[in-house]
Design a protein around this motif. Structure first.
Motif, mmCIF file in Angstrom:
data_model
loop_
_atom_site.group_PDB
_atom_site.id
_atom_site.type_symbol
_atom_site.label_atom_id
_atom_site.label_comp_id
_atom_site.label_asym_id
_atom_site.label_seq_id
_atom_site.Cartn_x
_atom_site.Cartn_y
_atom_site.Cartn_z
ATOM 1 N N PRO A 208 33.833 43.237 21.349
ATOM 2 C CA PRO A 208 32.491 43.436 20.722
ATOM 3 C C PRO A 208 31.571 44.506 21.403
ATOM 4 C CG PRO A 208 32.951 41.264 21.356
ATOM 5 C CD PRO A 208 34.137 41.869 21.795
ATOM 6 N N ASP A 209 31.665 44.833 22.573
ATOM 7 C CA ASP A 209 30.771 45.887 23.201
ATOM 8 C C ASP A 209 31.485 47.221 22.696
ATOM 9 O OD1 ASP A 209 29.459 44.459 24.658
ATOM 10 O OD2 ASP A 209 30.865 44.675 26.466
ATOM 11 N N HIS A 210 32.658 47.300 22.162
ATOM 12 C CA HIS A 210 32.981 48.652 21.607
ATOM 13 C C HIS A 210 32.886 48.730 20.255
ATOM 14 C CE1 HIS A 210 36.164 47.693 24.807
ATOM 15 N NE2 HIS A 210 35.947 49.025 25.041
ATOM 16 N N ILE A 211 32.525 47.639 19.572
ATOM 17 C CA ILE A 211 32.285 47.819 18.294
ATOM 18 C C ILE A 211 30.710 48.159 18.075
ATOM 19 C CG2 ILE A 211 31.830 46.152 16.061
ATOM 20 C CD1 ILE A 211 34.141 44.590 17.006
ATOM 21 N N LYS A 212 30.235 47.864 18.820
ATOM 22 C CA LYS A 212 28.563 47.909 19.086
ATOM 23 C C LYS A 212 28.177 49.506 19.375
ATOM 24 C CE LYS A 212 24.192 46.717 21.424
ATOM 25 N NZ LYS A 212 23.673 45.878 22.445
ATOM 26 N N MET A 213 29.035 49.831 20.168
ATOM 27 C CA MET A 213 29.291 51.350 20.656
ATOM 28 C C MET A 213 29.478 52.284 19.341
ATOM 29 S SD MET A 213 31.856 53.573 23.170
ATOM 30 C CE MET A 213 33.157 53.365 21.649
ATOM 31 N N LEU A 214 30.658 51.766 18.696
ATOM 32 C CA LEU A 214 31.024 52.710 17.301
ATOM 33 C C LEU A 214 29.788 52.516 16.401
ATOM 34 C CD1 LEU A 214 34.705 51.221 17.319
ATOM 35 C CD2 LEU A 214 34.105 54.006 17.541
ATOM 36 N N LYS A 215 29.313 51.347 16.037
ATOM 37 C CA LYS A 215 28.098 51.355 15.259
ATOM 38 C C LYS A 215 27.165 52.334 15.673
ATOM 39 C CE LYS A 215 27.221 48.814 11.574
ATOM 40 N NZ LYS A 215 27.724 49.101 10.352
ATOM 41 N N GLU A 216 26.757 52.544 16.768
ATOM 42 C CA GLU A 216 25.842 53.634 17.230
ATOM 43 C C GLU A 216 26.191 54.801 17.113
ATOM 44 O OE1 GLU A 216 25.108 52.307 21.010
ATOM 45 O OE2 GLU A 216 23.990 50.594 20.654
ATOM 46 N N THR B 184 28.539 56.143 14.513
ATOM 47 C CA THR B 184 28.827 56.636 13.393
ATOM 48 C C THR B 184 28.221 55.706 12.121
ATOM 49 O OG1 THR B 184 30.652 57.056 11.874
ATOM 50 C CG2 THR B 184 30.897 55.135 13.205
ATOM 51 N N THR B 185 28.091 55.980 11.182
ATOM 52 C CA THR B 185 27.456 55.564 9.745
ATOM 53 C C THR B 185 28.672 54.893 9.002
ATOM 54 O OG1 THR B 185 27.500 57.689 8.474
ATOM 55 C CG2 THR B 185 25.260 57.086 9.702
ATOM 56 N N ILE B 186 29.919 55.232 9.199
ATOM 57 C CA ILE B 186 30.774 54.787 8.490
ATOM 58 C C ILE B 186 31.068 53.319 8.670
ATOM 59 C CG2 ILE B 186 33.539 54.803 8.365
ATOM 60 C CD1 ILE B 186 33.672 57.766 9.626
ATOM 61 N N PRO B 187 31.236 52.541 7.747
ATOM 62 C CA PRO B 187 31.346 51.038 7.787
ATOM 63 C C PRO B 187 32.694 50.698 8.808
ATOM 64 C CG PRO B 187 31.119 51.738 5.563
ATOM 65 C CD PRO B 187 30.966 52.896 6.353
ATOM 66 N N LEU B 188 32.572 49.916 9.393
ATOM 67 C CA LEU B 188 33.503 49.437 10.291
ATOM 68 C C LEU B 188 34.355 48.230 9.664
ATOM 69 C CD1 LEU B 188 31.570 49.157 13.807
ATOM 70 C CD2 LEU B 188 32.803 50.996 12.602
ATOM 71 N N ASP B 189 35.574 48.435 9.527
ATOM 72 C CA ASP B 189 36.660 47.405 9.054
ATOM 73 C C ASP B 189 37.364 46.750 10.102
ATOM 74 O OD1 ASP B 189 38.744 46.302 7.857
ATOM 75 O OD2 ASP B 189 39.777 48.130 7.552
ATOM 76 N N VAL B 190 36.979 45.630 10.694
ATOM 77 C CA VAL B 190 37.409 44.910 11.924
ATOM 78 C C VAL B 190 38.580 44.145 11.627
ATOM 79 C CG1 VAL B 190 36.605 43.831 13.950
ATOM 80 C CG2 VAL B 190 35.026 45.537 12.826
ATOM 81 N N HIS B 191 39.512 44.434 12.483
ATOM 82 C CA HIS B 191 40.852 43.739 12.242
ATOM 83 C C HIS B 191 41.074 42.787 13.308
ATOM 84 C CE1 HIS B 191 45.651 44.049 12.073
ATOM 85 N NE2 HIS B 191 45.444 42.762 11.992
ATOM 86 N N LEU B 192 41.149 41.542 13.356
ATOM 87 C CA LEU B 192 41.150 40.620 14.612
ATOM 88 C C LEU B 192 42.635 40.255 14.720
ATOM 89 C CD1 LEU B 192 37.836 38.449 14.351
ATOM 90 C CD2 LEU B 192 38.098 40.615 15.448
ATOM 91 N N MET B 193 43.231 40.652 15.669
ATOM 92 C CA MET B 193 44.436 40.170 16.284
ATOM 93 C C MET B 193 44.327 39.519 17.483
ATOM 94 S SD MET B 193 46.987 43.725 15.409
ATOM 95 C CE MET B 193 45.576 44.985 15.493
ATOM 96 N N ILE B 194 43.641 38.156 17.185
ATOM 97 C CA ILE B 194 43.233 37.533 18.351
ATOM 98 C C ILE B 194 43.503 35.903 17.945
ATOM 99 C CG2 ILE B 194 41.626 39.020 19.328
ATOM 100 C CD1 ILE B 194 39.369 37.284 17.877
ATOM 101 N N GLU B 195 43.874 35.186 19.155
ATOM 102 C CA GLU B 195 44.429 33.882 18.829
ATOM 103 C C GLU B 195 42.965 33.138 18.571
ATOM 104 O OE1 GLU B 195 46.219 32.200 22.131
ATOM 105 O OE2 GLU B 195 48.130 33.125 21.479
ATOM 106 N N LYS B 196 42.620 32.124 17.746
ATOM 107 C CA LYS B 196 41.531 31.344 17.288
ATOM 108 C C LYS B 196 40.327 32.050 17.061
ATOM 109 C CE LYS B 196 43.233 27.125 19.802
ATOM 110 N NZ LYS B 196 43.027 26.044 20.788
ATOM 111 N N LEU C 153 36.188 52.829 8.785
ATOM 112 C CA LEU C 153 36.758 53.098 10.091
ATOM 113 C C LEU C 153 37.357 51.831 10.697
ATOM 114 C CD1 LEU C 153 36.903 55.077 12.527
ATOM 115 C CD2 LEU C 153 35.167 54.048 13.573
ATOM 116 N N HIS C 154 38.725 51.866 10.793
ATOM 117 C CA HIS C 154 39.578 50.635 11.024
ATOM 118 C C HIS C 154 39.493 50.264 12.607
ATOM 119 C CE1 HIS C 154 42.297 47.495 9.847
ATOM 120 N NE2 HIS C 154 43.221 47.851 11.044
ATOM 121 N N VAL C 155 39.028 49.310 13.005
ATOM 122 C CA VAL C 155 38.937 48.649 14.359
ATOM 123 C C VAL C 155 39.850 47.551 14.468
ATOM 124 C CG1 VAL C 155 37.202 48.274 16.224
ATOM 125 C CG2 VAL C 155 36.463 49.673 14.363
ATOM 126 N N ASP C 156 40.712 47.821 15.566
ATOM 127 C CA ASP C 156 41.888 46.620 15.836
ATOM 128 C C ASP C 156 41.141 46.222 17.228
ATOM 129 O OD1 ASP C 156 43.745 47.062 14.048
ATOM 130 O OD2 ASP C 156 44.680 48.965 15.001
#
Length: 216
Positions: free
Chosen positions: A50-58, A60-72, A33-36
């Motif tokens: 982070p809060d949304h990622i935590k919610m998604l982790k709860e 689904t069992t699909i591994p979370l593929d987190v794409h950081l589009m953030i500075e630093k 599951l791709h998470v932007d």
């Protein structure tokens, strides 16, 4: 041959019935599951954290593929990891501390990857190839809707696949991926395919089936 993996982008999902949509993805054996994550600075839009990622982790069992589009990104890695990310990809263009970011991610037992925007030269990857698990190539500018998939970037994809060689690195592509271009990406060397709007508009199960058929 590397395993072909679909990574639907939750950014394209409907928040109102997210649980139901995630269940459909699970039933259809979606691999990632791709998470932007967007900060409104590195890209204009803001999305997930982070809060949304935590919610998604709860949810689904699909591994979370987190794409950081953030500075630093080095300032947020611990919170993203603590939230439950399974893979974290960071933009080459977003930090001057790429090595330490990769090392931090790996030290926490999470897979690490590097993202290149369309205009970033693939030669910059040479210095991190032995440190990463994934390379994500954007075919549109990060955070922008864009006009769709740019076929001229297939050459870049092929070049990156050659750079990878026999290393155990997944090659992922993101930006306008649908049933009309996914096979071209596979032929160029991609094995992980991000698709947001295409998957979540209409019958999700049917869209996944169509993408898998296009990959055969």
């Amino acid at each position: 041959m590397r395993t072909m993996k679909l990574a639907p982008s939750v950014f394209g999902a409907g928040i109102g019935n997210l649980s139901q949509q995630l269940k459909i993805l699970e039933e259809n054996n979606v691999e990632l599951l791709h998470v932007d994550v967007m900060d409104g600075h590195f890209v204009e839009k803001m999305a997930f954290g982070p809060d949304h990622i935590k919610m998604l982790k709860e949810l689904t069992t699909i591994p979370l593929d987190v794409h950081l589009m953030i500075e630093k990104p080095e300032r947020k890695l611990d919170t993203i990891i603590d939230a439950g990310a399974d893979i974290i990809t960071i933009h080459q263009e977003s930090t001057t501390r790429l090595y330490s970011c990769i090392e931090k991610i790996k030290s926490r037992g999470v897979k690490a990857g590097v993202v290149l925007s369309p205009a970033t030269n693939e030669d910059t990857l040479k210095y991190v190839l032995d440190k990463i698990d994934m390379i994500l190539l954007m075919t549109i500018n990060p955070g922008e809707a864009g006009p769709g998939f740019h076929e001229e970037l297939l050459t870049k994809i092929k070049n990156v696949r050659e750079l990878i060689g026999d290393r155990d690195i997944d090659l992922e592509v993101d930006g306008g991926i649908d049933n009309t271009n996914i096979a071209k990406c596979k032929e160029a060397g991609v094995n992980v395919f991000v698709s947001g709007g295409y998957v979540f508009k209409g019958d999700i199960a049917e869209k996944i089936k169509t993408l898998r058929e296009a990959l055969k």
